[in-house]
Design a protein around this motif. Structure first.
Motif, short mmCIF file in Angstrom:
data_model
loop_
_atom_site.label_atom_id
_atom_site.label_comp_id
_atom_site.label_asym_id
_atom_site.label_seq_id
_atom_site.Cartn_x
_atom_site.Cartn_y
_atom_site.Cartn_z
N PRO A 248 0.79 -1.24 0.00
CA PRO A 248 0.00 0.00 0.00
C PRO A 248 0.82 1.28 0.00
O PRO A 248 0.25 2.37 -0.17
CB PRO A 248 -0.84 -0.13 1.28
N THR A 249 2.13 1.19 0.18
CA THR A 249 2.95 2.40 0.15
C THR A 249 3.39 2.76 -1.26
O THR A 249 3.98 3.83 -1.46
CB THR A 249 4.19 2.23 1.04
N ARG A 250 3.09 1.91 -2.23
CA ARG A 250 3.51 2.19 -3.60
C ARG A 250 2.58 3.21 -4.25
O ARG A 250 1.38 3.27 -3.92
CB ARG A 250 3.53 0.90 -4.43
N PRO A 251 3.07 4.01 -5.19
CA PRO A 251 2.23 5.03 -5.85
C PRO A 251 1.24 4.38 -6.81
O PRO A 251 1.43 3.25 -7.25
CB PRO A 251 3.26 5.88 -6.61
N PRO A 252 0.16 5.08 -7.16
CA PRO A 252 -0.83 4.55 -8.10
C PRO A 252 -0.24 4.39 -9.50
O PRO A 252 0.65 5.13 -9.90
CB PRO A 252 -1.95 5.60 -8.08
N THR A 253 -0.73 3.40 -10.23
CA THR A 253 -0.22 3.17 -11.59
C THR A 253 -0.83 4.16 -12.59
O THR A 253 -0.15 4.59 -13.52
CB THR A 253 -0.52 1.74 -12.01
N ASP A 254 -2.12 4.46 -12.45
CA ASP A 254 -2.76 5.48 -13.30
C ASP A 254 -2.63 5.18 -14.79
O ASP A 254 -2.44 6.08 -15.60
CB ASP A 254 -2.18 6.87 -13.01
N LYS A 255 -2.75 3.92 -15.19
CA LYS A 255 -2.65 3.59 -16.61
C LYS A 255 -3.93 3.94 -17.37
O LYS A 255 -3.88 4.38 -18.52
CB LYS A 255 -2.34 2.10 -16.78
N LEU A 256 -5.07 3.74 -16.76
CA LEU A 256 -6.34 3.96 -17.44
C LEU A 256 -6.87 5.38 -17.26
O LEU A 256 -7.57 5.90 -18.12
CB LEU A 256 -7.39 2.96 -16.94
N ARG A 257 -6.57 5.97 -16.13
CA ARG A 257 -7.03 7.33 -15.83
C ARG A 257 -6.27 7.86 -14.63
O ARG A 257 -5.54 7.12 -13.97
CB ARG A 257 -8.53 7.34 -15.53
N LYS A 258 -6.47 9.13 -14.33
CA LYS A 258 -5.92 9.73 -13.12
C LYS A 258 -6.95 9.59 -12.02
O LYS A 258 -8.10 10.03 -12.14
CB LYS A 258 -5.61 11.21 -13.36
N TYR A 259 -6.57 8.95 -10.91
CA TYR A 259 -7.50 8.68 -9.83
C TYR A 259 -7.32 9.68 -8.69
O TYR A 259 -6.20 10.11 -8.41
CB TYR A 259 -7.28 7.26 -9.30
N ASP A 260 -8.41 10.00 -8.03
CA ASP A 260 -8.37 10.79 -6.81
C ASP A 260 -8.16 9.80 -5.66
O ASP A 260 -9.11 9.16 -5.19
CB ASP A 260 -9.67 11.57 -6.63
#
Length: 283
Positions: A248-260
């Protein structure tokens, strides 16, 4: 798997290694990379008469609402392809079960997509059913009975429909208490058109966590394959893939969209879900 797993209509339920030819390497389990073991992109990959691939398309760690309540959003993509023209996949059963590591609490499955029963490629047709009954008729004339039989027939017409169906449920797996810690999907072909299950399938899962401790998930996929009435058994056994490890400490991947990441509860999972009979061009 024993031969007692024969299904209706000449189908067999087999492990993910759907390789009639026992291709080299098709039964090797997919492992975590020792140099980067967390959140591997390829969940599983099998090649043979049937190709099956599952990817972790997006992994987003954050919070449910307003920066509170640890949460994780995971998006999976599946490719399900029959290489041989006399093969088609008529049913696929997919499941993930999430576990906390080192006796930590299991993540809770809050929401999924697709969810419940959804249909696509619906077809309608008219079925005619005829029932018959034989009776005896007779007449008395000059003291003699003249008789014979007559057939009465009743015809009933009704309209039936069929469709490619997808079932998605949140499940409690591996224990008999607590909130759902697993998810399962079943894909069923349209029996009327016999076009197999969709070749591309995207799903989404929203998890509620207790803290930022690492957790993992186990993945299982099974398929039933039509063998064009040959009823020959696809053989070969696949070892269980390594569990997918999440940090859970890893950053978001955001491949499909930018997530809030502070408001993952606001993400409409249905918008992420896709079902298609053709595979995407981009890998």
């Amino acid at each position: 798997m024993s031969d007692n797993n024969q299904l209706e209509d000449g189908l067999f339920s087999v492990d993910i290694n759907l390789d009639e030819d026992n291709d080299s390497g098709s039964s090797t389990r997919f492992r975590n990379d020792p140099r980067a073991p967390h959140q591997r992109k390829t969940i599983t990959e099998r090649k043979g008469a049937i190709d099956i691939r599952c990817l972790g398309k997006d992994v987003v760690h954050g919070f449910l609402k307003d920066g509170e309540g640890p949460a994780t959003l995971v998006v999976y993509e599946f490719e399900l392809l029959a290489r041989k023209k006399d093969r088609r996949i008529v049913q696929v059963d997919i499941s993930f079960v999430f576990h906390g590591k080192d006796e930590a609490p299991d993540p809770e499955v809050v929401e999924i997509a697709p969810k419940n029963r959804m249909i696509t490629v619906e077809t309608k047709q008219t079925e005619n059913t005829t029932t018959s009954r034989e009776g005896k008729v007779g007449a008395t004339q000059f003291g003699a009975e003249l008789g014979g039989s007559v057939r009465w027939e009743k015809s009933v017409s009704r309209e039936t429909s069929d469709a490619t169906s997808i079932f998605g449920t949140r499940d409690t797996m591996g224990r008999r208490w607590g909130e759902p810690n697993g998810v399962s999907w079943t894909l069923l072909e349209n029996k009327s058109t016999k076009t197999g299950v969709p070749a591309f399938f995207r799903t989404a899962v929203l998890l509620k966590r207790q803290d930022d401790a690492e957790f993992e998930s186990e993945f299982i996929i099974k398929a039933s394959v039509d063998l064009v009435s040959a009823l020959s058994r696809l053989f070969g056994r696949t070892e269980v893939d390594d569990p997918i490890l999440y940090d859970p400490t890893r950053p978001p991947t955001d491949k499909l969209r930018k997530y809030d990441t502070d408001n993952l509860e606001d993400v409409t999972l249905h918008d992420l879900s896709i079902v298609s009979f053709t595979s995407p061009i981009d890998g």
